[in-house]
Design a protein around this motif. Structure first.
Motif, PDB file in Angstrom:
ATOM      1  N   ASP A   1      -9.345  -3.762  -0.373  1.00 19.55           N
ATOM      2  CA  ASP A   1      -8.336  -2.858   0.167  1.00 19.55           C
ATOM      3  C   ASP A   1      -8.948  -1.967   1.247  1.00 19.55           C
ATOM      4  O   ASP A   1      -9.925  -1.251   0.987  1.00 19.55           O
ATOM      5  CB  ASP A   1      -7.753  -1.983  -0.944  1.00 19.55           C
ATOM      6  CG  ASP A   1      -6.929  -2.783  -1.948  1.00 19.55           C
ATOM      7  OD1 ASP A   1      -6.799  -4.008  -1.768  1.00 19.55           O
ATOM      8  OD2 ASP A   1      -6.415  -2.173  -2.903  1.00 19.55           O
TER       9      ASP A   1
ATOM     10  N   GLU B   1      -2.578 -10.468  -2.346  1.00 21.34           N
ATOM     11  CA  GLU B   1      -2.362  -9.891  -1.033  1.00 21.34           C
ATOM     12  C   GLU B   1      -3.280  -8.680  -0.888  1.00 21.34           C
ATOM     13  O   GLU B   1      -3.340  -7.829  -1.775  1.00 21.34           O
ATOM     14  CB  GLU B   1      -0.907  -9.456  -0.866  1.00 21.34           C
ATOM     15  CG  GLU B   1       0.110 -10.587  -0.996  1.00 21.34           C
ATOM     16  CD  GLU B   1       0.045 -11.554   0.173  1.00 21.34           C
ATOM     17  OE1 GLU B   1      -0.242 -11.106   1.300  1.00 21.34           O
ATOM     18  OE2 GLU B   1       0.291 -12.757  -0.036  1.00 21.34           O
TER      19      GLU B   1
ATOM     20  N   PRO C   1      -4.245  -5.444   1.497  1.00 23.21           N
ATOM     21  CA  PRO C   1      -3.919  -4.606   2.648  1.00 23.21           C
ATOM     22  C   PRO C   1      -5.178  -4.256   3.434  1.00 23.21           C
ATOM     23  O   PRO C   1      -6.190  -3.851   2.849  1.00 23.21           O
ATOM     24  CB  PRO C   1      -3.291  -3.361   2.020  1.00 23.21           C
ATOM     25  CG  PRO C   1      -3.908  -3.280   0.653  1.00 23.21           C
ATOM     26  CD  PRO C   1      -4.125  -4.700   0.219  1.00 23.21           C
ATOM     27  N   SER C   2      -5.120  -4.425   4.730  1.00 25.42           N
ATOM     28  CA  SER C   2      -6.252  -4.044   5.569  1.00 25.42           C
ATOM     29  C   SER C   2      -6.203  -2.543   5.836  1.00 25.42           C
ATOM     30  O   SER C   2      -5.252  -1.853   5.445  1.00 25.42           O
ATOM     31  CB  SER C   2      -6.213  -4.810   6.893  1.00 25.42           C
ATOM     32  OG  SER C   2      -5.254  -4.242   7.777  1.00 25.42           O
TER      33      SER C   2
ATOM     34  N   PRO D   1      -2.798  -0.840   8.847  1.00 29.74           N
ATOM     35  CA  PRO D   1      -1.459  -1.180   8.355  1.00 29.74           C
ATOM     36  C   PRO D   1      -0.511  -1.475   9.519  1.00 29.74           C
ATOM     37  O   PRO D   1      -0.699  -0.950  10.625  1.00 29.74           O
ATOM     38  CB  PRO D   1      -1.042   0.094   7.601  1.00 29.74           C
ATOM     39  CG  PRO D   1      -1.871   1.187   8.173  1.00 29.74           C
ATOM     40  CD  PRO D   1      -3.165   0.550   8.594  1.00 29.74           C
TER      41      PRO D   1
ATOM     42  N   THR E   1      -1.699  -7.343   6.455  1.00 30.62           N
ATOM     43  CA  THR E   1      -2.188  -7.766   5.149  1.00 30.62           C
ATOM     44  C   THR E   1      -2.582  -9.237   5.223  1.00 30.62           C
ATOM     45  O   THR E   1      -1.920 -10.022   5.893  1.00 30.62           O
ATOM     46  CB  THR E   1      -1.089  -7.584   4.078  1.00 30.62           C
ATOM     47  OG1 THR E   1      -0.806  -6.196   3.929  1.00 30.62           O
ATOM     48  CG2 THR E   1      -1.526  -8.141   2.736  1.00 30.62           C
TER      49      THR E   1
ATOM     50  N   ARG F   1      -3.837 -12.716   2.791  1.00 30.57           N
ATOM     51  CA  ARG F   1      -3.818 -13.242   1.426  1.00 30.57           C
ATOM     52  C   ARG F   1      -5.142 -13.913   1.109  1.00 30.57           C
ATOM     53  O   ARG F   1      -5.548 -14.867   1.758  1.00 30.57           O
ATOM     54  CB  ARG F   1      -2.673 -14.243   1.240  1.00 30.57           C
ATOM     55  CG  ARG F   1      -2.698 -14.856  -0.155  1.00 30.57           C
ATOM     56  CD  ARG F   1      -1.404 -15.486  -0.585  1.00 30.57           C
ATOM     57  NE  ARG F   1      -1.498 -15.995  -1.957  1.00 30.57           N
ATOM     58  CZ  ARG F   1      -1.424 -15.249  -3.045  1.00 30.57           C
ATOM     59  NH1 ARG F   1      -1.242 -13.957  -2.940  1.00 30.57           N
ATOM     60  NH2 ARG F   1      -1.509 -15.790  -4.256  1.00 30.57           N
TER      61      ARG F   1
END
Length: 218
Positions: A9, A46, A48-49, A52, A55, A57
């Motif tokens: 994340d 998934e 999240p980078s 934002p 994202t 997978r």
């Protein structure tokens, strides 16, 4: 050569995607002898980078026993404030949160395996340093993150790529291209590395430093 590109994340997208694309292209150039997979310490999900709403997978679990190479990106976020207050979305805070996951243990396992190479891009080396996994070892990162390496006991080296055997680290964000191409040259061969470099219309830059040869006199 199979590579696990680790996501967490807040990861920096270019840190992960640049080496992933280089290795995928190498797979085409070698008839499938090179491959890459996006993974996490928790398995497929998934992720999240730090940019934002982007994202990616992850398709599998980070497993050092299945990977010849483990590539760890850095984080994308805000820079530390001048007053020393650390925001939750700052890069050091995002990197520090990985220490509360299963990632450090898996990276420790990877570093202890004789047949697994660990590579990092940008702040990825800071994760290893903050986890106490590279004490005394030379490494590089983004020029603004060298203090994180020092604080973790690593030996910061101002070079584009630092090769310390089973640990290869890259500097700033775009060094992911140079690091992956160097890994191809070292592990697969210069002809494949050059073919991918030409395909990407990219000329590698900077110095690949390793602790060999006579020490300079200055």
């Amino acid at each position: 050569m199979h590579a696990h590109v680790v996501l967490f994340d807040g990861f920096d997208p270019l840190d992960a995607i640049a080496p992933y694309e280089v290795l995928q292209a190498a797979g085409l150039a070698t008839g499938g002898a090179v491959s890459a997979e996006l993974v996490t310490a928790e398995g497929a999900r998934e992720v999240p980078s730090g940019t934002p709403p982007l994202t990616l997978r992850a398709t599998g679990l980070l497993d050092p026993a299945r990977a010849d190479v483990v590539i760890v990106p850095g984080a994308a976020g805000t820079l530390p404030s001048e007053d020393g207050e650390e925001r939750e979305d700052s890069i050091p805070a995002i990197l520090a949160r990985t220490l509360g996951t299963g990632l450090p243990g898996l990276l420790k396992e990877a570093l202890e395996r004789e047949d697994t190479l660990v590579a990092t891009v940008c702040g990825g080396s800071a994760i290893l340093a903050m986890a106490g996994l590279i004490v005394g070892r030379p490494a590089t990162t983004h020029h603004q993150g060298m203090e994180l390496l020092s604080a973790g006991g690593a030996r910061p080296v101002a070079a584009r790529v630092v090769d310390d055997g089973d640990l290869v680290t890259g500097a700033g964000v775009t060094s992911g291209l140079d690091l992956a191409l160097y890994l191809l040259e070292r592990e697969v061969g210069p002809r494949v590395a050059h073919a991918v470099e030409t395909l990407f219309a990219h000329e590698r830059r900077g110095v690949v430093w390793s602790d060999r040869g006579p020490a300079p006199a200055f």
